[in-house]
Design a protein around this motif. Sequence first.
Motif, PDB file in Angstrom:
ATOM      1  N   LYS A  59       0.818  -1.219   0.000  1.00  0.00           N
ATOM      2  CA  LYS A  59       0.000   0.000   0.000  1.00  0.00           C
ATOM      3  C   LYS A  59       0.851   1.268   0.000  1.00  0.00           C
ATOM      4  N   THR A  60       2.094   1.171   0.445  1.00  0.00           N
ATOM      5  CA  THR A  60       2.945   2.368   0.498  1.00  0.00           C
ATOM      6  C   THR A  60       3.619   2.651  -0.833  1.00  0.00           C
ATOM      7  N   GLY A  61       3.740   1.634  -1.666  1.00  0.00           N
ATOM      8  CA  GLY A  61       4.390   1.827  -2.967  1.00  0.00           C
ATOM      9  C   GLY A  61       5.902   1.764  -2.935  1.00  0.00           C
ATOM     10  N   VAL A  62       6.507   1.499  -1.777  1.00  0.00           N
ATOM     11  CA  VAL A  62       7.965   1.437  -1.708  1.00  0.00           C
ATOM     12  C   VAL A  62       8.466   0.111  -2.259  1.00  0.00           C
ATOM     13  N   ASN A 226      14.164   3.424  14.892  1.00  0.00           N
ATOM     14  CA  ASN A 226      13.719   3.284  13.500  1.00  0.00           C
ATOM     15  C   ASN A 226      12.289   3.799  13.309  1.00  0.00           C
ATOM     16  N   PRO A 227      12.022   5.060  13.670  1.00  0.00           N
ATOM     17  CA  PRO A 227      10.663   5.585  13.523  1.00  0.00           C
ATOM     18  C   PRO A 227      10.200   5.672  12.068  1.00  0.00           C
ATOM     19  N   THR A 228      11.135   5.763  11.128  1.00  0.00           N
ATOM     20  CA  THR A 228      10.746   5.836   9.716  1.00  0.00           C
ATOM     21  C   THR A 228      10.071   4.543   9.283  1.00  0.00           C
ATOM     22  N   LEU A 229      10.619   3.412   9.704  1.00  0.00           N
ATOM     23  CA  LEU A 229       9.991   2.127   9.373  1.00  0.00           C
ATOM     24  C   LEU A 229       8.627   1.998  10.047  1.00  0.00           C
ATOM     25  N   ALA A 230       8.523   2.457  11.292  1.00  0.00           N
ATOM     26  CA  ALA A 230       7.230   2.412  11.993  1.00  0.00           C
ATOM     27  C   ALA A 230       6.181   3.222  11.239  1.00  0.00           C
ATOM     28  N   ARG A 231       6.559   4.431  10.772  1.00  0.00           N
ATOM     29  CA  ARG A 231       5.619   5.275  10.020  1.00  0.00           C
ATOM     30  C   ARG A 231       5.232   4.627   8.695  1.00  0.00           C
ATOM     31  N   LEU A 232       6.194   3.966   8.068  1.00  0.00           N
ATOM     32  CA  LEU A 232       5.927   3.293   6.799  1.00  0.00           C
ATOM     33  C   LEU A 232       4.876   2.192   6.986  1.00  0.00           C
ATOM     34  N   ILE A 233       5.073   1.357   7.998  1.00  0.00           N
ATOM     35  CA  ILE A 233       4.132   0.264   8.253  1.00  0.00           C
ATOM     36  C   ILE A 233       2.774   0.822   8.642  1.00  0.00           C
ATOM     37  N   GLN A 234       2.769   1.849   9.488  1.00  0.00           N
ATOM     38  CA  GLN A 234       1.499   2.431   9.925  1.00  0.00           C
ATOM     39  C   GLN A 234       0.727   3.031   8.751  1.00  0.00           C
ATOM     40  N   THR A 235       1.432   3.721   7.885  1.00  0.00           N
ATOM     41  CA  THR A 235       0.788   4.310   6.704  1.00  0.00           C
ATOM     42  C   THR A 235       0.138   3.229   5.850  1.00  0.00           C
ATOM     43  N   GLY A 236       0.859   2.132   5.635  1.00  0.00           N
ATOM     44  CA  GLY A 236       0.315   1.042   4.832  1.00  0.00           C
ATOM     45  C   GLY A 236      -0.891   0.387   5.477  1.00  0.00           C
ATOM     46  N   LEU A 237      -0.832   0.169   6.788  1.00  0.00           N
ATOM     47  CA  LEU A 237      -1.964  -0.433   7.483  1.00  0.00           C
ATOM     48  C   LEU A 237      -3.185   0.478   7.441  1.00  0.00           C
ATOM     49  N   GLU A 238      -2.971   1.779   7.642  1.00  0.00           N
ATOM     50  CA  GLU A 238      -4.086   2.719   7.609  1.00  0.00           C
ATOM     51  C   GLU A 238      -4.745   2.749   6.230  1.00  0.00           C
TER      52      GLU A 238
END
Length: 299
Positions: A59-62, A226-238
Motif C-alpha cells: 500500500k505504500t508503494g515502496v 527506527n521511527p521511519t519504518l514504523a511510520r511506513l508500516i502504519q501508513t500502509g496499514l491505515e
Amino acid sequence: MRNLKLSGNKKWLAVITILLMVSQSVQAALWTITYPRPLEDNDLRAEYPIALLTLALEKTGVKYQLRASERILLQGKALRQLKENREVNVVWSMTDAQREKELLPVRIPIAKGLIGWRVFLTTKSQLGVFSRIDSLSALVKKTPVQGEEWPDTKILQANGFNVFTVPEYPEAFDILATGRASFFPRSVIEIQHELASDEISPDIVAEPRLSLYYPSAMYFFVNRGNPTLARLIQTGLERAIEDGSFDALFESTHQETLESLGLSKRKVFRLENPSLPKLTPIEDERLWHIPAQLQNQQP
C-alpha cells in the motif's frame, strides 16, 4: 557584485539538485525488512502477520524485500534482538507497558484484539473436571501454564491465577502433558495450528465450552531508533483499513477458525488487563473484532 550573486544562485541550484536526488534515491531505495523465522516454514500463526505486513508495504508503494531471519527466533529472543537492533527489524507480538517502553509499537492491533480471546488446551483426563466449572472463581483454582516473559502471565496473575511459567514456548506442552499444569490458554488464532502439530502429546486436546477474554493488542514492533519504518508500516496499514483490504484479509484468514471453535456458545470469563498501555486505541471500533457475547463491552 552581479557575478558573485550569480555564483551564489548556482550554488543554491546545486544544493537543491542534490536534495532532489537524495529524495528520489530514498523513494527508490530497497527496504530490507527482516522478521523472526518461525519454528516451521508452514507455521500458520506466522502466515497472517506476514501477509498483513506484505499488504501494508504494498500500500505504500515502496520497493521492499521481506525475508525471514537466518535462524529460528522464538518470541523472547526475537524481542531482545530487536531491542538491540540485531538480526530482525520487525517483530509482531502482544503489547504491554514494558514492551512499549523498550520498543516502538505500530499501534494498530493486527489481530483486531483476538490475541486476548483464549480457549484452553488441556488433557483428556482433565475434561471431566472442566465440564463442571461454571464460574471464574472455580477456574482460578486451576493452574495455567504460560511463558515467563509473556504479557499474558502478568494478566493471569493479576486476576488471581497461580501460573506455572516456562522459559520457552515448547516446554509448556510438556508441563501440560505431565499434569504439572491444568490448562494452557491459547489465542483463538493459535490453537488449531497447535493441535494439528505432531510435536505435542496426543493426550492434549481442546476444552470445548469455556474461554477467557481480556483486552489486548498484538502489534508490529520496530526498534526505537527506527521511527521511519514504523511510520511506513502504519501508513500502509491505515490505507488497507480505509480501502477494506485489511478486513478482507482478516476475515478470509480467521472467520472459518472462529466459527469452528464455537465461540458464540462458550461461557466467557472476562479478565482485567492492568498491563494494557494507556495509548491502546480502544475507542476506534474499526480496529477490533468483538464476538457477539461481548458486543456491549469495550475491547
